[in-house]
Enzyme design. Structure first.
Site, PDB file in Angstrom:
ATOM      1  N   HIS A  15      -8.124  -8.206  -1.319  1.00 21.20           N
ATOM      2  CA  HIS A  15      -7.936  -7.858   0.092  1.00 21.20           C
ATOM      3  C   HIS A  15      -7.664  -6.370   0.295  1.00 21.20           C
ATOM      4  O   HIS A  15      -8.091  -5.788   1.293  1.00 21.20           O
ATOM      5  CB  HIS A  15      -6.779  -8.667   0.681  1.00 21.20           C
ATOM      6  N   ASP A  16      -6.930  -5.751  -0.641  1.00 24.53           N
ATOM      7  CA  ASP A  16      -6.542  -4.358  -0.435  1.00 24.53           C
ATOM      8  C   ASP A  16      -7.750  -3.436  -0.302  1.00 24.53           C
ATOM      9  O   ASP A  16      -7.731  -2.477   0.477  1.00 24.53           O
ATOM     10  CB  ASP A  16      -5.659  -3.881  -1.591  1.00 24.53           C
ATOM     11  N   ASP A  25       1.545  -0.218  -3.566  1.00 23.32           N
ATOM     12  CA  ASP A  25       2.468  -0.745  -4.577  1.00 23.32           C
ATOM     13  C   ASP A  25       1.678  -1.320  -5.756  1.00 23.32           C
ATOM     14  O   ASP A  25       1.830  -2.476  -6.098  1.00 23.32           O
ATOM     15  CB  ASP A  25       3.379  -1.822  -3.970  1.00 23.32           C
ATOM     16  N   THR A  39      -1.609  -0.121   1.465  1.00 21.75           N
ATOM     17  CA  THR A  39      -2.032  -1.420   0.935  1.00 21.75           C
ATOM     18  C   THR A  39      -0.859  -2.178   0.323  1.00 21.75           C
ATOM     19  O   THR A  39      -1.058  -3.113  -0.454  1.00 21.75           O
ATOM     20  CB  THR A  39      -3.146  -1.226  -0.111  1.00 21.75           C
ATOM     21  N   ASN A  91       5.081  -5.066  -4.957  1.00 22.91           N
ATOM     22  CA  ASN A  91       4.741  -5.955  -6.069  1.00 22.91           C
ATOM     23  C   ASN A  91       5.754  -5.868  -7.209  1.00 22.91           C
ATOM     24  O   ASN A  91       5.998  -6.854  -7.902  1.00 22.91           O
ATOM     25  CB  ASN A  91       3.350  -5.605  -6.626  1.00 22.91           C
ATOM     26  N   ASP A 101      -4.471  -3.140  -5.187  1.00 23.95           N
ATOM     27  CA  ASP A 101      -4.311  -1.747  -4.746  1.00 23.95           C
ATOM     28  C   ASP A 101      -5.112  -0.813  -5.659  1.00 23.95           C
ATOM     29  O   ASP A 101      -5.779   0.112  -5.192  1.00 23.95           O
ATOM     30  CB  ASP A 101      -2.845  -1.286  -4.813  1.00 23.95           C
ATOM     31  N   PHE A 150       2.376 -11.486   1.888  1.00 24.43           N
ATOM     32  CA  PHE A 150       3.392 -10.823   1.072  1.00 24.43           C
ATOM     33  C   PHE A 150       3.797  -9.454   1.608  1.00 24.43           C
ATOM     34  O   PHE A 150       4.999  -9.173   1.756  1.00 24.43           O
ATOM     35  CB  PHE A 150       2.883 -10.691  -0.373  1.00 24.43           C
ATOM     36  N   ASN A 151       2.838  -8.570   1.868  1.00 23.47           N
ATOM     37  CA  ASN A 151       3.188  -7.200   2.256  1.00 23.47           C
ATOM     38  C   ASN A 151       4.045  -7.151   3.507  1.00 23.47           C
ATOM     39  O   ASN A 151       4.962  -6.328   3.619  1.00 23.47           O
ATOM     40  CB  ASN A 151       1.917  -6.365   2.490  1.00 23.47           C
TER      41      ASN A 151
END
Length: 311
Positions: free
Chosen positions: A236-237, A11, A124, A40, A16, A165-166
């Protein structure tokens, strides 16, 4: 060297986007397709961003739009983090290719069915598309080598105290994925995946177009995180990609992880059974940390492949 066939699902999103830059810049990965997911920002915006990123990095593979919304929950977007476009910051090229005439799940299924070897999924963003794939095509599970995902946090959240979040965006989808039996690499929240301002400049100094844009993405992303007291931008992605390339720079634990799909305070939490209380076999390799400098070096090495330029 045998390349790892993968499908990128996300996203984008600054983090990402950097993950995809890393993936395209690695000779170890064979990117078979790209799919967008609502996360996102709205699916229309994340799909447009996916096309612009792919155009920027010359990634011309089958690309498809994901579902309009999570499986059950209402969409949650993050304009405070990624801007109104979902990828605010530097100007990007307009898409130079068309989307496939099928949705993300259909494209994933097609690519997996046609592959002579199992494919690794690298989501991701929220896990909506992956869960929908597993529910619609359960017979394809054996042709999925692993799922290397960015999502969750076994110690804390980032959108609520308990949830990342994801996972929070589509906890029901996450629950389907974690209970699928497919090997999972869980690149969740860790403050060790941090890119500092001096690293931004190291990337910018590479001088190529992608390097300059990545540095600008990091600058934009850092603005939000600096307001929260961070010393850099957590990317992080990109760890979900790095875990396929350099697993030796990761600290991990094999754990049983379950997803909370209800509750007033803990919806979207990824609860890890650290002490074996449930008596269940691990279903995920949970990344607990990363060698930060090696991670930065890996990103710089990948971004350098996009050519030379003036710093």
């Amino acid at each position: 060297m045998k390349r790892i066939p993968i499908i990128l699902d996300g996203d984008p999103g600054h983090d990402d986007a950097i993950a995809w830059v890393l993936a395209k810049g690695s000779p170890m990965l064979d990117i078979r397709g790209v799919t967008s997911v609502c996360g996102n920002q709205t699916i229309e915006k994340t799909t447009y961003n996916a096309q612009r990123i792919c155009t920027l990095i010359d990634l011309h593979v089958p690309t498809a739009m994901g579902r309009l919304r999570p499986l059950i929950s209402d969409p949650i977007i993050a304009p405070t983090v990624h801007g109104e476009s979902g990828l605010d910051g530097p100007a990007l090229p307009e898409p130079d290719f068309e989307l496939e005439d099928m949705d993300a799940v259909s494209l994933m299924a097609k690519l997996i069915q046609e592959s002579d070897e199992p494919i690794t999924l690298v989501p991701t963003g929220p896990l909506t598309n992956v869960a929908a794939l597993l529910m619609a095509y359960p017979e394809l599970k054996e042709k999925i080598a692993r799922i290397s995902l960015m999502g969750g946090g076994v110690q804390y959240g980032n959108w609520t105290p308990a949830a990342e979040f994801n996972i929070l965006v589509d906890p029901e989808a996450a629950a389907v994925v974690f209970e699928s039996g497919i090997p999972i690499i869980m690149a969740g929240l860790t403050e060790k995946a941090m890119i500092f301002p001096e690293d931004f400049e190291r990337i910018r100094a590479l001088g190529n177009r992608v390097a300059v844009i990545v540095a600008d993405w990091l600058e934009f992303f850092y603005q939000f995180h600096r307001s929260l007291g961070y010393e850099g931008a957590p990317v992080h992605d990109a760890v979900a990609v790095a875990a396929l390339l350099r697993p030796e720079i990761m600290e991990s634990q094999d754990l049983y992880v379950q997803v909370e799909t209800a509750g007033d305070f803990c919806k979207g939490a990824t609860v890890a059974d650290f002490n074996g209380a449930l008596g269940k076999a691990p279903n995920a390799k949970v990344l607990m940390g990363i060698d930060r400098q090696a991670f930065v070096d890996l990103l710089v090495e990948a971004i350098a492949t996009y050519g030379e330029g003036k710093a």
